[in-house]
Scaffold this motif. Structure first.
Motif, PDB file in Angstrom:
ATOM      1  N   PRO A 204       0.830  -1.207   0.000  1.00 47.12           N
ATOM      2  CA  PRO A 204       0.000   0.000   0.000  1.00 47.12           C
ATOM      3  C   PRO A 204       0.866   1.259   0.000  1.00 47.12           C
ATOM      4  O   PRO A 204       1.951   1.273   0.583  1.00 47.12           O
ATOM      5  CB  PRO A 204      -0.809  -0.116   1.290  1.00 47.12           C
ATOM      6  CG  PRO A 204      -0.072  -1.073   2.147  1.00 47.12           C
ATOM      7  CD  PRO A 204       0.702  -1.970   1.239  1.00 47.12           C
ATOM      8  N   GLU A 205       0.374   2.302  -0.655  1.00 45.96           N
ATOM      9  CA  GLU A 205       1.117   3.559  -0.720  1.00 45.96           C
ATOM     10  C   GLU A 205       1.403   4.117   0.668  1.00 45.96           C
ATOM     11  O   GLU A 205       2.419   4.750   0.875  1.00 45.96           O
ATOM     12  CB  GLU A 205       0.361   4.571  -1.571  1.00 45.96           C
ATOM     13  CG  GLU A 205       0.293   4.179  -3.033  1.00 45.96           C
ATOM     14  CD  GLU A 205      -0.509   5.148  -3.874  1.00 45.96           C
ATOM     15  OE1 GLU A 205      -0.812   6.263  -3.413  1.00 45.96           O
ATOM     16  OE2 GLU A 205      -0.842   4.778  -5.013  1.00 45.96           O
ATOM     17  N   GLY A 206       0.539   3.876   1.624  1.00 38.88           N
ATOM     18  CA  GLY A 206       0.699   4.442   2.958  1.00 38.88           C
ATOM     19  C   GLY A 206       1.869   3.911   3.757  1.00 38.88           C
ATOM     20  O   GLY A 206       2.189   4.457   4.811  1.00 38.88           O
ATOM     21  N   CYS A 207       2.554   2.872   3.289  1.00 40.73           N
ATOM     22  CA  CYS A 207       3.684   2.340   4.057  1.00 40.73           C
ATOM     23  C   CYS A 207       5.016   2.780   3.467  1.00 40.73           C
ATOM     24  O   CYS A 207       6.055   2.204   3.757  1.00 40.73           O
ATOM     25  CB  CYS A 207       3.609   0.818   4.173  1.00 40.73           C
ATOM     26  SG  CYS A 207       4.109  -0.060   2.691  1.00 40.73           S
ATOM     27  N   ILE A 208       5.004   3.828   2.666  1.00 43.54           N
ATOM     28  CA  ILE A 208       6.212   4.312   2.012  1.00 43.54           C
ATOM     29  C   ILE A 208       6.551   5.697   2.549  1.00 43.54           C
ATOM     30  O   ILE A 208       5.715   6.596   2.547  1.00 43.54           O
ATOM     31  CB  ILE A 208       6.020   4.344   0.481  1.00 43.54           C
ATOM     32  CG1 ILE A 208       5.719   2.934  -0.037  1.00 43.54           C
ATOM     33  CG2 ILE A 208       7.238   4.942  -0.203  1.00 43.54           C
ATOM     34  CD1 ILE A 208       5.186   2.888  -1.453  1.00 43.54           C
ATOM     35  N   PHE A 209       7.774   5.865   3.056  1.00 43.94           N
ATOM     36  CA  PHE A 209       8.253   7.139   3.584  1.00 43.94           C
ATOM     37  C   PHE A 209       9.312   7.661   2.631  1.00 43.94           C
ATOM     38  O   PHE A 209      10.297   6.975   2.352  1.00 43.94           O
ATOM     39  CB  PHE A 209       8.855   6.938   4.985  1.00 43.94           C
ATOM     40  CG  PHE A 209       9.386   8.193   5.595  1.00 43.94           C
ATOM     41  CD1 PHE A 209       8.567   9.012   6.346  1.00 43.94           C
ATOM     42  CD2 PHE A 209      10.717   8.554   5.419  1.00 43.94           C
ATOM     43  CE1 PHE A 209       9.061  10.174   6.927  1.00 43.94           C
ATOM     44  CE2 PHE A 209      11.220   9.713   5.983  1.00 43.94           C
ATOM     45  CZ  PHE A 209      10.392  10.523   6.737  1.00 43.94           C
ATOM     46  N   ILE A 210       9.106   8.869   2.103  1.00 45.72           N
ATOM     47  CA  ILE A 210      10.044   9.448   1.141  1.00 45.72           C
ATOM     48  C   ILE A 210      10.628  10.732   1.708  1.00 45.72           C
ATOM     49  O   ILE A 210       9.900  11.610   2.168  1.00 45.72           O
ATOM     50  CB  ILE A 210       9.352   9.740  -0.212  1.00 45.72           C
ATOM     51  CG1 ILE A 210       8.774   8.450  -0.803  1.00 45.72           C
ATOM     52  CG2 ILE A 210      10.340  10.394  -1.184  1.00 45.72           C
ATOM     53  CD1 ILE A 210       7.936   8.658  -2.046  1.00 45.72           C
TER      54      ILE A 210
END
Length: 116
Positions: free
Chosen positions: A91-97
Motif C-alpha cells: 500500500p502507498e501508505g507504508c512508504i516514507f520518502i
C-alpha cells in the motif's frame, strides 16, 4: 525478514514508471534497494522485527537537482510512491520518502564535477 520480491523486475518497474511519469531519461536515474536486518531499526516506537505494511517500512531517499521547485519535487515523490506500490504490491501508505537537493558543483559523476 526480507520480502520475497523479484528485485530486478521491481527495480525496472520503479525506474520505468517513475521516468515515464516525471519525463526524465532513465540514464539520469539510479534506483537501489537494501534491507534493514530484523531488530536493526525502530518504527512507531517498536522494534522492526517483522514486516508490517501498516507502518512505514520502505524508506526512500530521493536526490534531485536543486533547480527543481517544490511543486516538481512533490510530483516526483507522488510518482515514486505510486511506482513503488505498483512494483511491490504494498500500500502507498507504508512508504516514507525524504527528498534532498543536490547542488551544482557538489556532485561528482564518474570523474566529472557536475554543473548545471
Amino acid at each position: 525478514m526480507e520480502m520475497p520480491l523479484d528485485m530486478p523486475a521491481v527495480l525496472e518497474g520503479i525506474l520505468s514508471r517513475f521516468c515515464r511519469d516525471v519525463g526524465v531519461e532513465e540514464r539520469h536515474v539510479t534506483v537501489s534497494w537494501d534491507y534493514f536486518r530484523p531488530g536493526h531499526y525502530r518504527v512507531g516506537g517498536a522494534a522492526g522485527d517483522i514486516f508490517d505494511a501498516r507502518k512505514h517500512q520502505i524508506l526512500v531517499e530521493l536526490l534531485v537537482p536543486d533547480f527543481n521547485g517544490k511543486g516538481t519535487v512533490a510530483g516526483m515523490m507522488k510518482s515514486l510512491e505510486k511506482a513503488l506500490a505498483a512494483s511491490t504490491g504494498l500500500p502507498e501508505g507504508c512508504i516514507f520518502i525524504h527528498c534532498r537537493y543536490a547542488h551544482s558543483d557538489m556532485v561528482m559523476e564518474g570523474t566529472e564535477i557536475v554543473r548545471w
